[in-house]
Design a protein around this motif. Sequence first.
Motif, PDB file in Angstrom:
ATOM      1  N   ASP A  83       0.823  -1.213   0.000  1.00 61.49           N
ATOM      2  CA  ASP A  83       0.000   0.000   0.000  1.00 61.49           C
ATOM      3  C   ASP A  83       0.854   1.259   0.000  1.00 61.49           C
ATOM      4  O   ASP A  83       0.624   2.194  -0.777  1.00 61.49           O
ATOM      5  CB  ASP A  83      -0.936   0.020   1.211  1.00 61.49           C
ATOM      6  CG  ASP A  83      -2.019  -1.037   1.132  1.00 61.49           C
ATOM      7  OD1 ASP A  83      -2.235  -1.591   0.029  1.00 61.49           O
ATOM      8  OD2 ASP A  83      -2.644  -1.328   2.175  1.00 61.49           O
ATOM      9  N   LYS A  84       1.841   1.293   0.864  1.00 63.70           N
ATOM     10  CA  LYS A  84       2.671   2.486   0.956  1.00 63.70           C
ATOM     11  C   LYS A  84       3.559   2.656  -0.271  1.00 63.70           C
ATOM     12  O   LYS A  84       3.877   3.787  -0.649  1.00 63.70           O
ATOM     13  CB  LYS A  84       3.484   2.474   2.244  1.00 63.70           C
ATOM     14  CG  LYS A  84       2.597   2.696   3.457  1.00 63.70           C
ATOM     15  CD  LYS A  84       3.362   2.939   4.712  1.00 63.70           C
ATOM     16  CE  LYS A  84       2.386   3.228   5.847  1.00 63.70           C
ATOM     17  NZ  LYS A  84       3.073   3.435   7.103  1.00 63.70           N
ATOM     18  N   ALA A  85       3.953   1.555  -0.895  1.00 65.68           N
ATOM     19  CA  ALA A  85       4.723   1.664  -2.137  1.00 65.68           C
ATOM     20  C   ALA A  85       3.860   2.315  -3.220  1.00 65.68           C
ATOM     21  O   ALA A  85       4.342   3.166  -3.982  1.00 65.68           O
ATOM     22  CB  ALA A  85       5.200   0.287  -2.589  1.00 65.68           C
ATOM     23  N   GLN A  86       2.586   1.935  -3.267  1.00 66.75           N
ATOM     24  CA  GLN A  86       1.690   2.568  -4.230  1.00 66.75           C
ATOM     25  C   GLN A  86       1.498   4.049  -3.900  1.00 66.75           C
ATOM     26  O   GLN A  86       1.463   4.890  -4.806  1.00 66.75           O
ATOM     27  CB  GLN A  86       0.338   1.860  -4.250  1.00 66.75           C
ATOM     28  CG  GLN A  86       0.386   0.513  -4.934  1.00 66.75           C
ATOM     29  CD  GLN A  86      -0.967  -0.172  -4.937  1.00 66.75           C
ATOM     30  OE1 GLN A  86      -1.850   0.152  -4.144  1.00 66.75           O
ATOM     31  NE2 GLN A  86      -1.129  -1.145  -5.827  1.00 66.75           N
ATOM     32  N   LEU A  87       1.389   4.377  -2.615  1.00 64.68           N
ATOM     33  CA  LEU A  87       1.261   5.778  -2.226  1.00 64.68           C
ATOM     34  C   LEU A  87       2.504   6.578  -2.609  1.00 64.68           C
ATOM     35  O   LEU A  87       2.406   7.737  -3.038  1.00 64.68           O
ATOM     36  CB  LEU A  87       0.993   5.902  -0.727  1.00 64.68           C
ATOM     37  CG  LEU A  87      -0.384   5.466  -0.248  1.00 64.68           C
ATOM     38  CD1 LEU A  87      -0.467   5.506   1.277  1.00 64.68           C
ATOM     39  CD2 LEU A  87      -1.467   6.330  -0.854  1.00 64.68           C
ATOM     40  N   LEU A  88       3.674   5.971  -2.458  1.00 70.13           N
ATOM     41  CA  LEU A  88       4.914   6.640  -2.860  1.00 70.13           C
ATOM     42  C   LEU A  88       4.925   6.893  -4.367  1.00 70.13           C
ATOM     43  O   LEU A  88       5.340   7.970  -4.824  1.00 70.13           O
ATOM     44  CB  LEU A  88       6.129   5.804  -2.462  1.00 70.13           C
ATOM     45  CG  LEU A  88       6.494   5.795  -0.984  1.00 70.13           C
ATOM     46  CD1 LEU A  88       7.584   4.761  -0.709  1.00 70.13           C
ATOM     47  CD2 LEU A  88       6.945   7.164  -0.533  1.00 70.13           C
TER      48      LEU A  88
END
Length: 169
Positions: A83-88
């Motif tokens: 999830d956070k990789a996508q947000l980045l």
Amino acid sequence: PEYQLLQKQVEAASLQKKMVIGQNLPTIAVGAGYNYHNLLDNNRTFGMIFATVSVPISDWWGGSHAIKRKKIEYQKAIDEQHDKAQLLQIRMQNAWNSVVESRQQLDIAQRSIEQAEENLRLNRDYYRAGTSKMSDLLEAQLLYQQSLDRRTDAYADYQNKLLEYRQAT
């Protein structure tokens, strides 16, 4: 750095899961020893081999729940990393879009200066020829100065957006 931190978090969750599994597995210990002593001119040798098996029977119930809990925590860490990789990636794309938009604003400001220069030139010529009023010339100078100010602001904004993009990537 943020993505590397997420990877380390997943790695830590994996190691914690392995530790809990290891605590609930049977353990086997094997050893060997050899002694020699000469006491009162009596030579003696002694050898031994030993083994120990430890099975954690009393903790099977709680251990199985602890293992399930750690597996869930590990899966949560993987999901959070995803999830956070996508947000980045979204943040990097937004930063790039801001850079492109800011560059376009800078180009527009530059064209505005060119138009204001031409307007000022024409108004000077008209004023010198006596076909225009002083207020028209002053208004043309004001528009020229405002377009210069807008370009300066657009350039500063462009540099800020570039910095934000570099920080995001």
